[in-house]
Design a protein around this motif. Structure first.
Motif, PDB file in Angstrom:
ATOM      1  N   ILE A  12      -6.094  -5.206  -5.076  1.00  0.00           N
ATOM      2  CA  ILE A  12      -6.219  -4.194  -5.680  1.00  0.00           C
ATOM      3  C   ILE A  12      -5.492  -3.082  -5.052  1.00  0.00           C
ATOM      4  O   ILE A  12      -5.510  -2.578  -3.886  1.00  0.00           O
ATOM      5  CB  ILE A  12      -7.519  -3.717  -5.631  1.00  0.00           C
ATOM      6  CG1 ILE A  12      -8.587  -4.522  -6.019  1.00  0.00           C
ATOM      7  CG2 ILE A  12      -8.042  -2.309  -6.020  1.00  0.00           C
ATOM      8  CD1 ILE A  12     -10.088  -4.271  -5.879  1.00  0.00           C
ATOM      9  N   GLN A  13      -4.220  -2.645  -5.828  1.00  0.00           N
ATOM     10  CA  GLN A  13      -3.424  -1.822  -5.369  1.00  0.00           C
ATOM     11  C   GLN A  13      -3.450  -0.340  -5.428  1.00  0.00           C
ATOM     12  O   GLN A  13      -4.103   0.152  -6.515  1.00  0.00           O
ATOM     13  CB  GLN A  13      -1.981  -2.040  -6.250  1.00  0.00           C
ATOM     14  CG  GLN A  13      -0.742  -1.392  -5.873  1.00  0.00           C
ATOM     15  CD  GLN A  13       0.438  -1.831  -6.510  1.00  0.00           C
ATOM     16  OE1 GLN A  13       1.299  -2.376  -6.044  1.00  0.00           O
ATOM     17  NE2 GLN A  13       0.607  -1.543  -7.967  1.00  0.00           N
ATOM     18  N   LYS A  14      -3.365   0.390  -4.628  1.00  0.00           N
ATOM     19  CA  LYS A  14      -3.620   1.892  -4.447  1.00  0.00           C
ATOM     20  C   LYS A  14      -2.387   2.506  -4.368  1.00  0.00           C
ATOM     21  O   LYS A  14      -1.657   2.533  -3.402  1.00  0.00           O
ATOM     22  CB  LYS A  14      -4.628   2.093  -3.423  1.00  0.00           C
ATOM     23  CG  LYS A  14      -6.032   1.581  -3.509  1.00  0.00           C
ATOM     24  CD  LYS A  14      -6.904   1.959  -2.497  1.00  0.00           C
ATOM     25  CE  LYS A  14      -8.305   1.352  -2.520  1.00  0.00           C
ATOM     26  NZ  LYS A  14      -9.352   1.730  -1.468  1.00  0.00           N
ATOM     27  N   SER A  24      -0.889   6.646  -4.940  1.00  0.00           N
ATOM     28  CA  SER A  24      -1.388   8.247  -5.064  1.00  0.00           C
ATOM     29  C   SER A  24      -0.614   8.819  -6.317  1.00  0.00           C
ATOM     30  O   SER A  24      -1.308   9.435  -7.343  1.00  0.00           O
ATOM     31  CB  SER A  24      -0.763   9.276  -3.860  1.00  0.00           C
ATOM     32  OG  SER A  24      -1.056  10.537  -4.192  1.00  0.00           O
ATOM     33  N   ASN A  36       0.689   5.127   0.345  1.00  0.00           N
ATOM     34  CA  ASN A  36      -0.164   6.474   0.890  1.00  0.00           C
ATOM     35  C   ASN A  36       0.347   7.772   0.211  1.00  0.00           C
ATOM     36  O   ASN A  36      -0.384   8.774  -0.067  1.00  0.00           O
ATOM     37  CB  ASN A  36       0.001   6.710   2.198  1.00  0.00           C
ATOM     38  CG  ASN A  36      -0.803   5.375   3.081  1.00  0.00           C
ATOM     39  OD1 ASN A  36      -1.462   4.896   2.488  1.00  0.00           O
ATOM     40  ND2 ASN A  36      -0.461   5.557   4.203  1.00  0.00           N
ATOM     41  N   THR A  57       0.853  -1.237  -0.029  1.00  0.00           N
ATOM     42  CA  THR A  57      -0.182  -0.146  -0.029  1.00  0.00           C
ATOM     43  C   THR A  57       0.899   1.435  -0.012  1.00  0.00           C
ATOM     44  O   THR A  57       1.897   1.506   0.764  1.00  0.00           O
ATOM     45  CB  THR A  57      -0.730   0.020   1.347  1.00  0.00           C
ATOM     46  OG1 THR A  57      -1.736  -1.261   1.207  1.00  0.00           O
ATOM     47  CG2 THR A  57      -1.691   1.200   1.178  1.00  0.00           C
ATOM     48  N   LYS A  61      -4.852  -4.097 -11.732  1.00  0.00           N
ATOM     49  CA  LYS A  61      -5.991  -3.909 -10.963  1.00  0.00           C
ATOM     50  C   LYS A  61      -5.647  -2.989  -9.983  1.00  0.00           C
ATOM     51  O   LYS A  61      -5.705  -3.270  -8.545  1.00  0.00           O
ATOM     52  CB  LYS A  61      -6.458  -5.400 -10.190  1.00  0.00           C
ATOM     53  CG  LYS A  61      -7.143  -6.310 -11.130  1.00  0.00           C
ATOM     54  CD  LYS A  61      -7.521  -7.280 -10.291  1.00  0.00           C
ATOM     55  CE  LYS A  61      -8.350  -8.665 -11.331  1.00  0.00           C
ATOM     56  NZ  LYS A  61      -8.440  -9.699 -10.617  1.00  0.00           N
ATOM     57  N   SER A  62      -5.126  -1.886 -10.282  1.00  0.00           N
ATOM     58  CA  SER A  62      -4.474  -0.900  -9.620  1.00  0.00           C
ATOM     59  C   SER A  62      -5.351   0.197  -9.742  1.00  0.00           C
ATOM     60  O   SER A  62      -5.839   0.839 -10.684  1.00  0.00           O
ATOM     61  CB  SER A  62      -3.040  -0.393  -9.879  1.00  0.00           C
ATOM     62  OG  SER A  62      -2.100  -1.620  -9.719  1.00  0.00           O
ATOM     63  N   GLU A  63      -5.401   1.179  -8.520  1.00  0.00           N
ATOM     64  CA  GLU A  63      -6.261   2.541  -8.518  1.00  0.00           C
ATOM     65  C   GLU A  63      -5.136   3.628  -8.538  1.00  0.00           C
ATOM     66  O   GLU A  63      -4.314   3.588  -7.532  1.00  0.00           O
ATOM     67  CB  GLU A  63      -7.137   2.407  -7.307  1.00  0.00           C
ATOM     68  CG  GLU A  63      -8.349   1.552  -7.572  1.00  0.00           C
ATOM     69  CD  GLU A  63      -9.291   1.780  -6.399  1.00  0.00           C
ATOM     70  OE1 GLU A  63      -9.145   2.652  -5.659  1.00  0.00           O
ATOM     71  OE2 GLU A  63     -10.051   0.518  -6.356  1.00  0.00           O
ATOM     72  N   VAL A  64      -4.687   4.539  -9.461  1.00  0.00           N
ATOM     73  CA  VAL A  64      -3.740   5.322  -9.370  1.00  0.00           C
ATOM     74  C   VAL A  64      -4.241   6.625  -9.563  1.00  0.00           C
ATOM     75  O   VAL A  64      -4.914   6.983 -10.791  1.00  0.00           O
ATOM     76  CB  VAL A  64      -2.763   4.965 -10.477  1.00  0.00           C
ATOM     77  CG1 VAL A  64      -1.600   5.891 -10.280  1.00  0.00           C
ATOM     78  CG2 VAL A  64      -2.277   3.317 -10.166  1.00  0.00           C
ATOM     79  N   ASP A  65      -4.011   7.654  -8.780  1.00  0.00           N
ATOM     80  CA  ASP A  65      -4.648   8.987  -9.053  1.00  0.00           C
ATOM     81  C   ASP A  65      -3.534   9.584 -10.171  1.00  0.00           C
ATOM     82  O   ASP A  65      -4.145  10.262 -11.180  1.00  0.00           O
ATOM     83  CB  ASP A  65      -4.220   9.988  -7.696  1.00  0.00           C
ATOM     84  CG  ASP A  65      -5.144   9.596  -6.550  1.00  0.00           C
ATOM     85  OD1 ASP A  65      -6.414   8.972  -7.231  1.00  0.00           O
ATOM     86  OD2 ASP A  65      -4.863   9.834  -5.565  1.00  0.00           O
ATOM     87  N   CYS A 120      -7.531  -1.196 -14.407  1.00  0.00           N
ATOM     88  CA  CYS A 120      -6.989  -0.320 -13.607  1.00  0.00           C
ATOM     89  C   CYS A 120      -8.022   1.102 -13.522  1.00  0.00           C
ATOM     90  O   CYS A 120      -8.866   1.092 -14.410  1.00  0.00           O
ATOM     91  CB  CYS A 120      -5.832   0.277 -13.879  1.00  0.00           C
ATOM     92  SG  CYS A 120      -4.283  -1.076 -13.787  1.00  0.00           S
TER      93      CYS A 120
END
Length: 499
Positions: free
Chosen positions: A204-206, A208, A182, A180, A225-229, A247
């Motif tokens: 699911i990788q997050k 920033s 942050n 994770t 499957k990542s959530e990237v800003d 993603c």
């Protein structure tokens, strides 16, 4: 009587709120140093390492620590404080004495671990400060062969080499497994033999912000499957496959990147997407991707600026909510845009022409005709911006109004029926003299005008002899309109059924 640390199975003296120096909470470096917590930590960690290596009953005599070079130490549930290498009690000196270090469920306040000769592995750890990545060796029997597993980075993670460095970071193994982030993850000037991520399938990788610049990935990159800003990839070479599947990426910038192998972004959602001056040597897949935001179509359109596709490209069922710009794209093979949804307003004419040509080339006339109509609409808008009237403007307007440039069957069919109905009632009106009964003083003028136009109509071969007597001009206009609508109807039918 001295108290024992309340932490599970710990036998060390509790000097800090019922805990030993290994398990107690840590503060900033100055505070911990003044309270002698750092010096106590050094001594307690030394005892811990010797106990882990040899057991309480087999601790070697002082100075007999050569055997530590063959030991892998399991460091579990320890809170590591910040450090200064100038201290006499710097606990990194203890790390250098062993073969390997397995950090487990620990809290880490130091910012890096530059010990390439020591085997390392971090599991379920929390990194409180900015972390710098150096070359490393992984403990041999770790199944995932990844340095960090299920770890949480509360601050930035970056390579030890900065963006303007002239050196190159060499890394042989995977770095992160189910971690994770942050804050930001930034990598500069490195050669990565394997993908930096080695996540399990359902994780699911997050992140920033993920920023990769001036690097070379020999095996490729797996970011599924990542959530990237924010995703920024610049000045890169990917020798292996790049997976960015399923993603959610708010903003992506890809600039000056060479993808030597397969690129797959299946079912990924890009809220904003920019790519420029990049080359795809192998297959590139954007199937079922979503570009832009369906609730905010005012965002910048999706542009592929000076992007070269040297192999097949798949945009099947992709959605471009904010439009598409393919004008400055170089294509060696026709891309596949089957069942793609493209916002008309923010897409230019050249893009529609490229899509039309791609379907023409593979024989898909139905889809080609759809994009032909959109291309003509854009061309009409371009002409409309120019001042003055022209025959070209009139022709385009008529084509769009009658059959939407050959894509509508029902409009010309409806016009054919309505023209026939109007002509039928015109005949009834003529035979019953309804026009002359409206206002009789005008009859003389009406007769002279109709005689002039009827004489004109009779003089147009070969229609003159087929026109209804007394209604020659009206019949001529009817024939012209009916044949025009019929021609548009036949063209539309042909385009919908052509093989």
């Amino acid at each position: 009587m001295s108290k024992i640390c309340i932490h599970d199975d710990c036998t060390l003296i509790a000097k800090y709120n019922n805990k030993c120096s290994l398990h107690c909470n840590k503060g900033d470096y100055s505070t911990d140093r003044m309270s002698e917590k750092l010096s106590d930590f050094y001594e307690d960690l030394k005892r811990y390492i010797l106990n882990e290596a040899f057991g309480e009953s087999e601790v070697p005599a002082q100075g007999s620590v050569e055997a530590l070079k063959y030991k892998i130490i399991h460091l579990k549930d320890i809170q590591f404080p910040d450090r200064d290498p100038r201290d006499a009690f710097d606990y990194f000196e203890l790390f250098k004495m062993v073969k390997g270090l397995h950090f487990d469920n620990s809290t880490i306040s130091f910012d890096s671990l530059n010990l390439p000769d020591i085997q390392l592995f971090f599991q379920d750890c929390i990194f409180k400060n900015t972390w710098y990545i150096y070359p490393f060796s992984i403990i041999e029997d770790i199944s995932y062969q990844t340095l960090f597993q299920n770890c949480t980075f509360q601050r930035e993670v970056t390579s030890s080499l900065m963006e303007d460095s002239r050196s190159t970071l060499q890394l042989e193994n995977h770095i992160f497994n189910d971690c994770t982030f942050n804050k930001h993850l930034s990598l500069f000037r490195g050669t990565y033999k394997k993908s930096i991520f080695n996540n399990t399938d359902k994780y699911i990788q997050k992140i920033s912000e993920l920023k990769i610049e001036n690097c070379e990935f020999e095996e490729g990159l797996s970011l599924n499957k990542s959530e990237v800003d924010t995703l920024i990839i610049q000045n890169m070479l990917f020798e292996g496959k790049v997976d960015i599947k399923e993603c959610v990426i708010r903003y992506a910038l890809i600039s000056n990147v060479n993808f030597k192998s397969l690129f797959d972004a299946y079912k990924t959602k890009f809220n904003q997407f920019e790519i420029k001056q990049s080359i795809f040597d192998d297959f590139s897949g954007f199937e079922k991707c979503e570009f832009g935001c369906s609730t905010n179509i005012s965002l910048k359109k999706i542009g592929f600026e000076y992007v070269t596709f040297l192999n097949f490209t798949n945009f099947r069922k992709a959605k471009f909510h904010n439009g598409l710009d393919f004008e400055n794209t170089n294509l060696k093979e026709s891309p596949n845009f089957l069942n793609a949804e493209i916002n008309y307003k923010n897409t230019n004419r050249e893009t529609f022409r490229i899509l039309k040509h791609s379907f023409d080339k593979i024989g898909n006339q139905i889809e080609a005709n759809k994009y032909f109509a959109l291309e003509m609409k854009k061309y009409k808008e371009e002409l409309k911006a120019k001042k003055g009237l022209s025959a070209e403007k009139a022709v385009l307007w008529l084509n769009e109004s009658i059959s939407n440039f050959g894509s509508s069957i029902f409009t010309p069919l409806f016009l054919m029926v309505m023209t026939s109905v109007i002509y039928y009632f015109s005949i009834l009106g003529y035979e019953n003299n309804y026009l002359y009964k409206i206002y009789e003083p005008l009859n003389e003028y009406i007769i002279s005008i109709t005689n002039f136009f009827n004489t004109f109509a009779k003089g147009i071969p070969p229609y003159g002899r087929f026109l209804k007597e007394g209604m020659e001009f009206v019949t001529l206009i009817y024939h012209i309109l009916f044949l025009t609508f019929t021609w548009h109807f036949l063209v539309a039918v042909k385009r919908c059924t052509k093989r």
